[in-house]
Design a protein around this motif. Structure first.
Motif, PDB file in Angstrom:
ATOM      1  N   ASP A 295       0.882  -1.093   0.038  1.00  0.00           N
ATOM      2  CA  ASP A 295      -0.031  -0.006   0.038  1.00  0.00           C
ATOM      3  C   ASP A 295       0.890   1.334  -0.018  1.00  0.00           C
ATOM      4  O   ASP A 295       2.078   0.934  -0.142  1.00  0.00           O
ATOM      5  CB  ASP A 295      -0.971  -0.041   1.228  1.00  0.00           C
ATOM      6  CG  ASP A 295      -0.378  -0.066   2.594  1.00  0.00           C
ATOM      7  OD1 ASP A 295       0.838   0.482   2.786  1.00  0.00           O
ATOM      8  OD2 ASP A 295      -0.868  -0.548   3.663  1.00  0.00           O
ATOM      9  N   ASP A 296       0.344   2.478   0.036  1.00  0.00           N
ATOM     10  CA  ASP A 296       1.157   3.779  -0.267  1.00  0.00           C
ATOM     11  C   ASP A 296       1.928   3.954   1.081  1.00  0.00           C
ATOM     12  O   ASP A 296       3.179   4.160   0.891  1.00  0.00           O
ATOM     13  CB  ASP A 296       0.248   4.878  -0.082  1.00  0.00           C
ATOM     14  CG  ASP A 296      -0.783   4.962  -1.776  1.00  0.00           C
ATOM     15  OD1 ASP A 296      -0.204   4.165  -2.559  1.00  0.00           O
ATOM     16  OD2 ASP A 296      -1.740   5.579  -1.851  1.00  0.00           O
ATOM     17  N   GLY A 297       1.426   3.526   2.197  1.00  0.00           N
ATOM     18  CA  GLY A 297       2.354   3.491   3.219  1.00  0.00           C
ATOM     19  C   GLY A 297       3.460   2.680   3.389  1.00  0.00           C
ATOM     20  O   GLY A 297       4.515   3.304   3.741  1.00  0.00           O
ATOM     21  N   THR A 298       3.321   1.547   3.010  1.00  0.00           N
ATOM     22  CA  THR A 298       4.371   0.587   2.811  1.00  0.00           C
ATOM     23  C   THR A 298       5.407   1.170   1.797  1.00  0.00           C
ATOM     24  O   THR A 298       6.509   0.943   2.011  1.00  0.00           O
ATOM     25  CB  THR A 298       4.095  -0.741   2.755  1.00  0.00           C
ATOM     26  OG1 THR A 298       3.011  -1.328   3.558  1.00  0.00           O
ATOM     27  CG2 THR A 298       5.198  -1.840   2.798  1.00  0.00           C
ATOM     28  N   GLU A 299       5.206   1.442   0.806  1.00  0.00           N
ATOM     29  CA  GLU A 299       5.999   2.102  -0.332  1.00  0.00           C
ATOM     30  C   GLU A 299       6.700   3.210   0.318  1.00  0.00           C
ATOM     31  O   GLU A 299       8.016   3.390  -0.141  1.00  0.00           O
ATOM     32  CB  GLU A 299       5.222   2.314  -1.561  1.00  0.00           C
ATOM     33  CG  GLU A 299       4.451   1.212  -2.256  1.00  0.00           C
ATOM     34  CD  GLU A 299       3.766   1.636  -3.380  1.00  0.00           C
ATOM     35  OE1 GLU A 299       4.020   2.948  -3.825  1.00  0.00           O
ATOM     36  OE2 GLU A 299       3.321   0.818  -4.088  1.00  0.00           O
ATOM     37  N   GLU A 318       7.306  -1.165  -8.428  1.00  0.00           N
ATOM     38  CA  GLU A 318       6.408  -1.299  -9.513  1.00  0.00           C
ATOM     39  C   GLU A 318       5.785  -2.877  -9.532  1.00  0.00           C
ATOM     40  O   GLU A 318       6.493  -3.770  -9.309  1.00  0.00           O
ATOM     41  CB  GLU A 318       6.899  -1.099 -10.766  1.00  0.00           C
ATOM     42  CG  GLU A 318       5.975  -1.008 -12.013  1.00  0.00           C
ATOM     43  CD  GLU A 318       6.528  -0.698 -13.442  1.00  0.00           C
ATOM     44  OE1 GLU A 318       5.855  -0.995 -14.481  1.00  0.00           O
ATOM     45  OE2 GLU A 318       7.684  -0.355 -13.421  1.00  0.00           O
ATOM     46  N   ASP A 319       4.418  -2.717  -9.349  1.00  0.00           N
ATOM     47  CA  ASP A 319       3.540  -3.994  -9.443  1.00  0.00           C
ATOM     48  C   ASP A 319       4.245  -5.018  -8.344  1.00  0.00           C
ATOM     49  O   ASP A 319       4.496  -6.296  -8.624  1.00  0.00           O
ATOM     50  CB  ASP A 319       3.582  -4.624 -10.914  1.00  0.00           C
ATOM     51  CG  ASP A 319       3.070  -3.850 -11.838  1.00  0.00           C
ATOM     52  OD1 ASP A 319       1.944  -3.293 -11.605  1.00  0.00           O
ATOM     53  OD2 ASP A 319       3.597  -3.677 -12.864  1.00  0.00           O
ATOM     54  N   GLY A 320       4.434  -4.457  -7.251  1.00  0.00           N
ATOM     55  CA  GLY A 320       4.808  -5.524  -6.196  1.00  0.00           C
ATOM     56  C   GLY A 320       6.410  -5.720  -5.877  1.00  0.00           C
ATOM     57  O   GLY A 320       6.796  -6.490  -5.349  1.00  0.00           O
TER      58      GLY A 320
END
Length: 334
Positions: A295-299, A318-320
């Motif tokens: 999710d945005d937070g983990t990124e 990108e894409d996990g």
């Protein structure tokens, strides 16, 4: 997969100088790709974990070549992960191989082994087996295996052949069971309840007769191709059935062994490598991780912690799939 600092002992004790990024040598490291170390990584249902060292380069490591005068952050995942691999390589070279006398062939910090023996070790892989690659005098190896007489050593004798390899088994009873196979380019050592099965698994994977981890686990082949070249390489995918937990190396000197390595504790799998150039006073880490459900937070967390202590850092998601490159430069005066 939760990257916990406790897990460094699973992939670990002497940590070589690379664990402090005080490294020397050349950035053109070898060992991956066609006929590289990755061919030995057999696919198992539960996953895979490994550490690889380019012994020819690590042999010349110098502790006094430290980026930014030693001011790097040991909790930076791109340093903490290779530190776990350094512990594993050190234990393999100084403890596990000592049980057969083959530790005499591996020198991580001086030229003693190179001067004393005709056999030379170029690469050391630690996974389900310990794999030494290089140029071996098979008679010399036979003598080492047959004359081991130290307190924790066992003599091994040639009992059979496995394809192009000579198979050695313990000459007498002792703690645990083991097997060693020897050719003029490879030595494989295994300690296991069924050591011949583990040896055959590794030999079959190397020969292309069994499935390799790079092909079996989604994204792991990509991670190896992206970050699998280096003087020191660490990787894992899946779970460790012996601990009923996840596999992953971290920092052995963190105060809380149950604390996850911040930012990368949700990886399904990863590969991280470290290489250095003493003349340029530069160290480079590469990371490739496979994540589910980012999710945005983990990124944002990943972007904040990967290579946070480096002089230059690049992170792409990108894409996990997460890639990071970090460069440390010692810009101080000598």
């Amino acid at each position: 997969m939760t990257l916990r600092r406790r897990d460094t002992l699973k992939l670990a004790g002497a940590a070589v100088a690379a664990s402090t990024v005080g490294t020397a040598g050349c950035l053109d490291a070898v060992g991956f790709g066609d006929d590289g170390y990755d061919r030995w990584l057999a696919a198992r249902d539960e996953g895979v974990a490994f550490a690889y060292a380019d012994v020819a380069e690590i042999d010349d490591l110098e502790e006094d070549v430290s980026p930014d005068g030693g001011g790097t952050d040991p909790d930076d995942p791109l340093l903490a992960i290779p530190r776990g691999g350094a512990v594993l390589v050190g234990l393999a070279a100084n403890v596990a191989l000592a049980g057969t006398g083959l530790d005499a062939l591996v020198s991580l910090d001086d030229d003693e082994a190179d001067d004393a023996y005709d056999s030379t070790v170029e690469g050391l892989l630690v996974t389900g087996a310990i794999v030494l690659e290089g140029q071996f005098d098979v008679e010399e190896v036979d003598e080492l295996l047959g004359t081991a007489d130290g307190l924790f050593e066992r003599r091994y004798e040639r009992t059979d052949e496995l394809g192009d390899y000579d198979l050695y088994r313990p000459a007498d009873d002792g703690l645990g069971d083991g097997a060693v196979v020897v050719s003029d380019e490879v030595v494989v050592q295994v300690f296991d309840d069924d050591p011949e099965a583990v040896v055959e698994e590794a030999l079959d994977a190397a020969a292309g007769d069994a499935e390799r981890a790079a092909d079996a686990f989604d994204g792991f082949g990509w991670a190896l191709e992206t970050a699998g070249e280096g003087q020191l390489v660490v990787g894992a995918f899946g779970e460790d059935p012996e601990t009923e937990g996840e596999v992953a190396p971290g920092s052995e000197d963190a105060p809380d062994p149950d604390e996850a390595i911040e930012g990368v504790d949700g990886a399904d799998g990863f590969v991280c490598s470290l290489s250095a150039d003493a003349e340029a006073r530069e160290t480079v880490a590469e990371f490739a991780g496979i994540f589910s459900g980012l999710d945005d937070g983990t990124e944002a967390d990943l972007e904040a912690v990967l290579g946070a202590s480096a002089t230059e850092t690049s992170v792409e998601i990108e894409d996990g799939r997460v890639t990071a490159t970090a460069t440390w430069r010692d810009e101080g005066t000598e």
